[in-house]
Design a protein around this motif. Sequence first.
Motif, PDB file in Angstrom:
ATOM      1  N   ILE A  59       0.758  -1.215   0.055  1.00 52.34           N
ATOM      2  CA  ILE A  59      -0.043   0.064   0.048  1.00 52.34           C
ATOM      3  C   ILE A  59       0.796   1.194   0.087  1.00 52.34           C
ATOM      4  CG2 ILE A  59      -1.488   1.430   1.433  1.00 52.34           C
ATOM      5  CD1 ILE A  59      -2.992  -1.331   2.373  1.00 52.34           C
ATOM      6  N   ARG A  60       2.033   1.245   0.785  1.00 51.44           N
ATOM      7  CA  ARG A  60       2.871   2.406   0.918  1.00 51.44           C
ATOM      8  C   ARG A  60       3.447   2.803  -0.482  1.00 51.44           C
ATOM      9  NH1 ARG A  60       6.010   4.802   4.668  1.00 51.44           N
ATOM     10  NH2 ARG A  60       8.035   5.812   4.052  1.00 51.44           N
ATOM     11  N   PHE A  61       3.475   1.812  -1.369  1.00 54.34           N
ATOM     12  CA  PHE A  61       4.266   1.950  -2.766  1.00 54.34           C
ATOM     13  C   PHE A  61       3.090   1.791  -4.043  1.00 54.34           C
ATOM     14  CE2 PHE A  61       8.071   0.522  -0.297  1.00 54.34           C
ATOM     15  CZ  PHE A  61       8.804   1.565  -0.413  1.00 54.34           C
ATOM     16  N   ALA A  62       1.858   1.342  -3.537  1.00 54.15           N
ATOM     17  CA  ALA A  62       1.069   0.999  -4.916  1.00 54.15           C
ATOM     18  C   ALA A  62      -0.311   1.769  -4.617  1.00 54.15           C
ATOM     19  CB  ALA A  62       1.024  -0.414  -5.198  1.00 54.15           C
ATOM     20  N   GLY A  63      -0.530   2.138  -3.336  1.00 52.35           N
ATOM     21  CA  GLY A  63      -1.904   2.477  -3.085  1.00 52.35           C
ATOM     22  C   GLY A  63      -2.644   1.577  -2.781  1.00 52.35           C
ATOM     23  N   SER A  64      -3.898   1.901  -2.299  1.00 50.00           N
ATOM     24  CA  SER A  64      -4.709   0.909  -1.384  1.00 50.00           C
ATOM     25  C   SER A  64      -6.098   0.319  -2.222  1.00 50.00           C
ATOM     26  CB  SER A  64      -5.301   1.455  -0.117  1.00 50.00           C
ATOM     27  OG  SER A  64      -6.151   2.446  -0.311  1.00 50.00           O
ATOM     28  N   ASP A  65      -6.185   0.913  -3.468  1.00 50.22           N
ATOM     29  CA  ASP A  65      -7.129   0.600  -4.327  1.00 50.22           C
ATOM     30  C   ASP A  65      -7.473  -1.067  -4.637  1.00 50.22           C
ATOM     31  OD1 ASP A  65      -8.249   3.058  -4.287  1.00 50.22           O
ATOM     32  OD2 ASP A  65      -7.568   3.638  -6.277  1.00 50.22           O
ATOM     33  N   TRP A  66      -6.423  -1.515  -4.820  1.00 48.23           N
ATOM     34  CA  TRP A  66      -6.156  -2.976  -5.033  1.00 48.23           C
ATOM     35  C   TRP A  66      -6.936  -3.995  -4.103  1.00 48.23           C
ATOM     36  CZ3 TRP A  66      -3.722  -6.594  -2.236  1.00 48.23           C
ATOM     37  CH2 TRP A  66      -2.967  -6.025  -1.234  1.00 48.23           C
ATOM     38  N   LEU A  67      -6.815  -3.530  -2.826  1.00 44.95           N
ATOM     39  CA  LEU A  67      -7.340  -4.268  -1.508  1.00 44.95           C
ATOM     40  C   LEU A  67      -8.662  -4.183  -1.772  1.00 44.95           C
ATOM     41  CD1 LEU A  67      -6.561  -5.815   0.772  1.00 44.95           C
ATOM     42  CD2 LEU A  67      -6.434  -3.677   2.208  1.00 44.95           C
ATOM     43  N   LYS A  68      -9.319  -2.827  -1.812  1.00 43.44           N
ATOM     44  CA  LYS A  68     -10.825  -2.605  -1.883  1.00 43.44           C
ATOM     45  C   LYS A  68     -11.468  -3.810  -2.974  1.00 43.44           C
ATOM     46  CE  LYS A  68     -10.492   2.004  -0.323  1.00 43.44           C
ATOM     47  NZ  LYS A  68     -10.666   3.311  -0.633  1.00 43.44           N
ATOM     48  N   HIS A  69     -10.687  -3.907  -4.209  1.00 40.58           N
ATOM     49  CA  HIS A  69     -11.159  -4.569  -5.322  1.00 40.58           C
ATOM     50  C   HIS A  69     -11.036  -6.237  -4.848  1.00 40.58           C
ATOM     51  CE1 HIS A  69     -11.533  -1.019  -7.330  1.00 40.58           C
ATOM     52  NE2 HIS A  69     -10.290  -0.903  -7.733  1.00 40.58           N
ATOM     53  N   LEU A  70     -10.017  -6.455  -4.250  1.00 33.45           N
ATOM     54  CA  LEU A  70      -9.997  -7.970  -3.558  1.00 33.45           C
ATOM     55  C   LEU A  70     -10.791  -8.454  -2.727  1.00 33.45           C
ATOM     56  CD1 LEU A  70      -7.780 -10.575  -4.402  1.00 33.45           C
ATOM     57  CD2 LEU A  70      -6.515  -9.530  -2.367  1.00 33.45           C
ATOM     58  N   LEU A  71     -11.342  -7.635  -2.005  1.00 30.33           N
ATOM     59  CA  LEU A  71     -12.072  -7.794  -0.860  1.00 30.33           C
ATOM     60  C   LEU A  71     -13.286  -6.919  -0.677  1.00 30.33           C
ATOM     61  CD1 LEU A  71      -9.265  -8.131   1.863  1.00 30.33           C
ATOM     62  CD2 LEU A  71     -10.559  -9.954   0.875  1.00 30.33           C
TER      63      LEU A  71
END
Length: 418
Positions: A112-124
């Motif tokens: 998240i520090r380097f790529a942001g957190s949007d991917w986590l919301k999409h995964l879960l």
Amino acid sequence: MEEKLIVGIQERPSSILKWVVLSLQHVFAMFGATVLVPLITGLDIGVALVASGLGTLIYILCTKGKVPVYLGSSFAYMTTITATATASGSFDSSLIGLMVVGLIYIVVALIIRFAGSDWLKHLLPPVVIGPMIIIIGLGLAGVAVSNIGLANGAFNGDVAAVALITFIAVSAMAVYGKGFIKIVPFLLAIFVGYIAAVLFGIVDFEIFKEVSFFQVPNFQIFGTYDINLDAVLVFAPLAFVTIAEHIGDHVVLGEITGNDFIKDPGLDKTLLGDGIATLVAGAIGGPANTTYGENTGVVAITKVGSVYVTGLAAVFAILLGFFGYIQAFIASIPWAVIGGMTVVLYGLIAANGVKVLIKDRTDLGNMKNLIIVSTMLVLGLGGAVIQLTPTAALTGMSLAAVVGIILNLVFNGFSSKA
């Protein structure tokens, strides 16, 4: 932007007495749930209290004292800890699994520090998280029914009576309680149930003869026991359940205090603090740590968001871990009392999963969503097992989590809103 608080996040209370009282209130708020996890799983109660306090202090350091969060024992791992310990005959695998959960938090924080957190919301998305939480609660339903003496026709009048009294106490206080009583219904119900258990003669007082006032908790330090990696695949998927819970708790706390904690100090730092706390907890023989909604409730009611208050509460928790008679009292609580509480508690956990789906307005008329939810519930509650090695398997919640994530990606791709 802290106008919603009467004591700001990095402010000290106006007097030492107020500081102590406000911190003790946080201790009372977290105490019942924090000790309930080791009480049910068999982990050491003193270690759980120490791990809770240490974890909170670690979190404060990682977030630079910007978030008034308290960390306590997580309910999400109870079923897996119990099942793994029963199968292996020790907590070695469970503790390794919990440490891996902490490492997953740390890795996610770095991403998240380097790529942001949007991917986590999409995964879960909620369509996956909701059923996960439902399974956590309902997966423990059989334990509660057994504790109240209603399983397999093995009816015991005294046990059932004490369980009913405890159930009525916790329900009445949760529904009709005001102020402080409404914050700690489970803790107060323990005392009501305990008094009833004494009157019915089902409390074993012999345990008090084996303890002293000061007693070192039964730490299980990493490296002093067998390192068994079999449980890693069982525990790892659950990390994403509690990560989602972590995000939700910080959003709610942000609304209460008027701060955006996802931006400042940032989700990477809050997850890092939570992850290191769980890693340390597992390394000393304690349950996983998680952000506590009970303590967020205290902040909401008192409008005191000071990290000095939560920090002192953490110190108190560590000290309580070394008080032998407190641990003995907790260990002497009959299962009938625990059962009376957990009938409500486990149901509340499951109901929170339903609330996730309702709040998101998940369309269960959409066949894709319906298949995801129904498949997860059947696998998670039906006893499904995939044997990975002779000693390791994906079961229950872990299997349901993996399947739910895969099905969502197949049906919805990386769309966070199904």
